[in-house]
Design a protein around this motif. Structure first.
Motif, PDB file in Angstrom:
ATOM      1  N   GLN A   1      -2.546   1.657  -5.078  1.00  0.00           N
ATOM      2  CA  GLN A   1      -2.089   3.031  -5.341  1.00  0.00           C
ATOM      3  C   GLN A   1      -3.211   4.037  -5.143  1.00  0.00           C
ATOM      4  N   ARG A   2      -2.926   5.052  -4.326  1.00  0.00           N
ATOM      5  CA  ARG A   2      -3.897   6.152  -4.213  1.00  0.00           C
ATOM      6  C   ARG A   2      -3.499   7.225  -5.242  1.00  0.00           C
ATOM      7  N   THR A   3      -2.441   7.978  -4.963  1.00  0.00           N
ATOM      8  CA  THR A   3      -2.039   9.023  -5.918  1.00  0.00           C
ATOM      9  C   THR A   3      -0.908   8.490  -6.796  1.00  0.00           C
ATOM     10  N   ALA A   4      -1.077   8.606  -8.115  1.00  0.00           N
ATOM     11  CA  ALA A   4       0.006   8.208  -9.023  1.00  0.00           C
ATOM     12  C   ALA A   4       1.155   9.206  -8.885  1.00  0.00           C
TER      13      ALA A   4
ATOM     14  N   SER B   1       0.379  16.694  -0.134  1.00  0.00           N
ATOM     15  CA  SER B   1       1.478  15.723   0.013  1.00  0.00           C
ATOM     16  C   SER B   1       2.012  15.843   1.435  1.00  0.00           C
ATOM     17  N   TRP B   2       3.022  15.058   1.752  1.00  0.00           N
ATOM     18  CA  TRP B   2       3.583  15.203   3.102  1.00  0.00           C
ATOM     19  C   TRP B   2       4.305  16.532   3.263  1.00  0.00           C
ATOM     20  N   TYR B   3       4.636  17.182   2.156  1.00  0.00           N
ATOM     21  CA  TYR B   3       5.252  18.528   2.236  1.00  0.00           C
ATOM     22  C   TYR B   3       4.308  19.546   2.883  1.00  0.00           C
TER      23      TYR B   3
ATOM     24  N   ILE C   1       0.871  -1.183   0.000  1.00  0.00           N
ATOM     25  CA  ILE C   1       0.000   0.000   0.000  1.00  0.00           C
ATOM     26  C   ILE C   1       0.902   1.226   0.000  1.00  0.00           C
ATOM     27  N   GLY C   2       0.768   2.064  -1.026  1.00  0.00           N
ATOM     28  CA  GLY C   2       1.571   3.282  -1.106  1.00  0.00           C
ATOM     29  C   GLY C   2       2.566   3.236  -2.247  1.00  0.00           C
ATOM     30  N   THR C   3       2.602   4.326  -2.998  1.00  0.00           N
ATOM     31  CA  THR C   3       3.513   4.413  -4.149  1.00  0.00           C
ATOM     32  C   THR C   3       4.286   5.726  -4.119  1.00  0.00           C
ATOM     33  N   GLY C   4       4.739   6.106  -2.916  1.00  0.00           N
ATOM     34  CA  GLY C   4       5.654   7.244  -2.796  1.00  0.00           C
ATOM     35  C   GLY C   4       7.072   6.751  -3.072  1.00  0.00           C
ATOM     36  N   ALA C   5       8.061   7.528  -2.662  1.00  0.00           N
ATOM     37  CA  ALA C   5       9.465   7.163  -2.908  1.00  0.00           C
ATOM     38  C   ALA C   5       9.765   5.775  -2.345  1.00  0.00           C
ATOM     39  N   THR C   6       9.211   5.471  -1.168  1.00  0.00           N
ATOM     40  CA  THR C   6       9.469   4.184  -0.532  1.00  0.00           C
ATOM     41  C   THR C   6       8.784   3.050  -1.282  1.00  0.00           C
ATOM     42  N   GLY C   7       7.471   3.220  -1.535  1.00  0.00           N
ATOM     43  CA  GLY C   7       6.719   2.183  -2.234  1.00  0.00           C
ATOM     44  C   GLY C   7       7.382   1.837  -3.564  1.00  0.00           C
TER      45      GLY C   7
ATOM     46  N   LEU D   1       3.117  -1.804   4.343  1.00  0.00           N
ATOM     47  CA  LEU D   1       2.615  -0.428   4.387  1.00  0.00           C
ATOM     48  C   LEU D   1       3.760   0.516   4.032  1.00  0.00           C
ATOM     49  N   ALA D   2       3.690   1.060   2.822  1.00  0.00           N
ATOM     50  CA  ALA D   2       4.679   2.087   2.430  1.00  0.00           C
ATOM     51  C   ALA D   2       3.935   3.409   2.485  1.00  0.00           C
ATOM     52  N   THR D   3       3.331   3.662   3.631  1.00  0.00           N
ATOM     53  CA  THR D   3       2.345   4.729   3.753  1.00  0.00           C
ATOM     54  C   THR D   3       2.892   6.018   4.362  1.00  0.00           C
ATOM     55  N   GLY D   4       4.200   6.120   4.472  1.00  0.00           N
ATOM     56  CA  GLY D   4       4.805   7.408   4.788  1.00  0.00           C
ATOM     57  C   GLY D   4       4.866   7.767   6.261  1.00  0.00           C
ATOM     58  N   PHE D   5       4.996   9.067   6.505  1.00  0.00           N
ATOM     59  CA  PHE D   5       5.360   9.559   7.835  1.00  0.00           C
ATOM     60  C   PHE D   5       4.550  10.796   8.221  1.00  0.00           C
TER      61      PHE D   5
ATOM     62  N   THR E   1       5.873  19.046  -7.778  1.00  0.00           N
ATOM     63  CA  THR E   1       5.157  19.721  -6.689  1.00  0.00           C
ATOM     64  C   THR E   1       5.021  18.801  -5.475  1.00  0.00           C
ATOM     65  N   ARG E   2       5.297  17.504  -5.681  1.00  0.00           N
ATOM     66  CA  ARG E   2       5.477  16.556  -4.578  1.00  0.00           C
ATOM     67  C   ARG E   2       6.894  16.021  -4.711  1.00  0.00           C
ATOM     68  N   ARG E   3       7.371  15.273  -3.723  1.00  0.00           N
ATOM     69  CA  ARG E   3       8.721  14.722  -3.773  1.00  0.00           C
ATOM     70  C   ARG E   3       8.841  13.803  -4.992  1.00  0.00           C
ATOM     71  N   VAL E   4       9.826  14.060  -5.846  1.00  0.00           N
ATOM     72  CA  VAL E   4      10.039  13.211  -7.027  1.00  0.00           C
ATOM     73  C   VAL E   4      11.000  12.086  -6.643  1.00  0.00           C
TER      74      VAL E   4
END
Ligand code: NA7
Length: 538
Positions: free
Chosen positions: A210-213, A496-498, A186-192, A380-384, A330-333
């Motif tokens: 994936q929630r946000t591509a 985003s987390w930003y 679950i999660g497709t950020g930098a970690t996912g 869970l690659a669901t961030g911080f 506009t989000r972490r690439v």
């Protein structure tokens, strides 16, 4: 290791965290002759690079700028193996630093700080750990890292799952055998992205939720020969200079030609050149308009969308993977390595959570609106809870018993991300409203913060002063300046987390100061040069 009470009474500084910042802060304060103790919940050094030992964890900043600059000997004796190093190598580096500078004797591992209370009468901090120990210290420095409080979404049925459920930032150090297993991420950020591209060939079946591509740039990651290392070392003096003068603390300046001053062909040729670098250059050292100008953002985003589409066989899958709701950068690439091709594999499914939401977790897997997906492992690659989560996990009490946790429920406030009004002698690295909170090559910004804090403490001691705290007016001025700049950006308008937008109910305000590293440094230096004007020094 526990600290005898007699020793704890004599501390000048307590540092929470033995990661990148904490180790350097310890080294710096020791050099000033302070008695320092570092506390860390982990069993070893490394912070982020200790905890995030999930498959595929790797830096997205090149090794030549993801390191310490304080020791020429260290620069000389440490050899990076490649451009972007994996978690194990980063962790080895921090262990080497800890050993080389004999840092471990001042670190208490496996110990968590639970509370810290300012004692008005003594002008000192009382720090309580989970082992029941009480430390008494003049200064308290949090070196928690911006991303140390993992977020576990409150899915219903969480506890009913019979398989293994794990957050990437709490990956067991002995690893997890995923071979042939049915795995859900679950999660497709930098970690996912890193996990998915690494485990896809090994697992039996992979379901990606994936929630946000996300956009991502292909990483080019050569191994270094001795000759490469010698060439990189020869450039260290320039690199060391460059990181302080670039917008986000990398070693390359961005494009100076305005985006729309170029013809369409020139713009695209430049984007192709930046893309071919296989780095974050196209984001942080490309066209600054990415962050401010909707028309430029649209064109650059389309350029990246085409790159992604070209790699995915099934157009329906491609449509889900190509971000449409935010602009590139506009989000972490993240950087990636074969990530998009993962979705051409027969053993991988992409579940778009906007089309098919997760309803709850069952004993055997995940129940979506279209039925149950059976799984052996859920990752869970669901961030911080970025920037604030590490600090609010500790019960920090300032003047008059005020609670940081409670105050930050109303509004998160800091002065330059370094101090907080109402909390004297507390220094916060990587807290909100400094570039170090998000929008910076972390090592650059964190080393700057350590230097500022060390100089400040040195100043107090040389001038026979015992206390420093920003005034309410100074804090308000910094926040107003921060907000004014943030409002100009597309980053602040993107969830985003930003911006805290990854967490339900979290304050929506850009975490990172976005005036750039040079402007931030100048603001900090100005304060120091003017005898900490705007701060109460007593
Ligand atoms: P990120 O970048 O915050 O990514 C977390 C991912 O998890 C992201 O895709 C989220 O979707 C997703 N997510 C979070 N909560 C949920 C729920 N409830 N349901 C479904 N999906 C969810 O964290 P990372 O660990 O990848 O990266 C953090 C930083 O570490 C990174 O930026 C680097 O600096 C290193 P969303 O995008 O919120 O829709």
């Amino acid at each position: 290791m526990t600290v005898p009470a007699s020793q704890s009474q004599a501390l000048d500084a307590v540092i929470i965290g033995a990661g990148f910042t904490g180790l350097y802060q310890l080294w710096s304060l020791r050099k000033l002759g302070l008695r320092v103790r570092v506390i860390d919940a982990a069993s070893g050094v490394g912070g982020t690079w200790y905890w995030n030992c999930y498959p595929g964890a790797r830096t997205d900043s090149p090794s030549n700028i993801y390191q310490y600059w304080f020791s020429d000997e260290l620069l000389e004796d440490w050899n990076w193996s490649q451009r972007y190093v994996g978690q194990a190598e980063s962790e080895r580096y921090f262990n080497h630093v800890a050993d080389r500078f004999d840092l471990r004797r001042d670190i208490s591992f496996n110990t968590r700080v639970e509370a810290a209370t300012w004692n008005e009468a003594t002008g000192r901090w009382r720090i309580r750990t989970n082992s029941g120990e009480a430390l008494d210290s003049q200064f308290l420095i949090t070196a928690l890292g911006p991303l140390s409080a993992p977020v576990v979404p409150p899915f219903k049925g969480h506890d009913s799952f019979k398989g293994k459920l794990v957050h990437t930032a709490r990956w067991p150090r002995e690893g997890i055998d995923l071979k042939g297993k049915r795995v859900g991420v679950i999660g497709t950020g930098a970690t996912g992205i890193q996990v998915i591209q690494t485990i896809a060939p090994e697992v039996g079946h992979l379901s990606v939720f994936q929630r946000t591509a996300n956009y991502a740039v292909p990483m080019i990651n050569p191994k270094y020969s001795d000759a490469d290392r010698a060439a990189i070392r020869a450039r260290y003096p320039q690199t060391r200079e460059a990181i302080w003068t670039t917008f986000v603390g990398f070693d390359e300046q961005g494009e100076t030609r305005p985006f729309f001053s170029l013809s369409r062909e020139e713009r695209h040729a430049t984007l192709e050149r930046l893309w071919a670098d296989g780095s974050l250059r196209i984001w942080v050292a490309g066209f600054m308009e990415i962050f401010f100008d909707p028309a430029a953002s649209a064109e650059i985003s389309d350029f990246v969308r085409d790159k992604i589409r070209a790699r995915i066989r099934d157009p329906k899958v491609a449509a889900r993977l190509v971000p449409q709701d935010h602009g590139f950068g506009t989000r972490r690439v993240p950087l990636e390595n074969g990530y998009f091709e993962v979705y051409n594999r027969d053993n991988v499914d992409l579940i778009d959570l906007y089309e098919t939401p997760i309803e709850y977790i069952t004993a055997n897997g995940i129940r979506t609106s279209k039925g149950e997906i059976a799984l052996d492992v859920i990752i869970l690659a669901t961030g911080f809870d970025a920037g604030t989560g590490g600090l609010t996990a500790i019960d920090i009490r300032g003047r008059g018993g005020r609670s940081l946790r409670e105050e930050w429920k109303q509004e998160v406030r800091t002065t330059m991300g370094l101090q907080i009004h109402g909390y004297p002698n507390l220094f916060t690295t990587s807290a909100p409203y400094a570039p170090a909170a998000a929008f910076c090559n972390a090592p650059t910004c964190l080393q700057h913060q350590v230097q500022w804090i060390s100089s400040c403490i040195d100043y107090l001691r040389r001038h026979g002063r015992k206390l420093i705290e920003p005034s309410a007016e100074t804090e308000q001025r910094w926040l107003a300046h921060h907000d004014e700049l943030a409002d100009l950006t597309l980053v602040a308008k993107t969830k985003s987390w930003y911006t805290g937008g990854n967490i339900e109910g979290k304050q929506n305000r850009l975490l990172s100061y976005i005036g750039g590293v040079p402007a931030y440094r100048e603001a900090c230096e100005k304060v120091a040069q003017h005898d900490y004007e705007g701060f109460e020094v007593a």
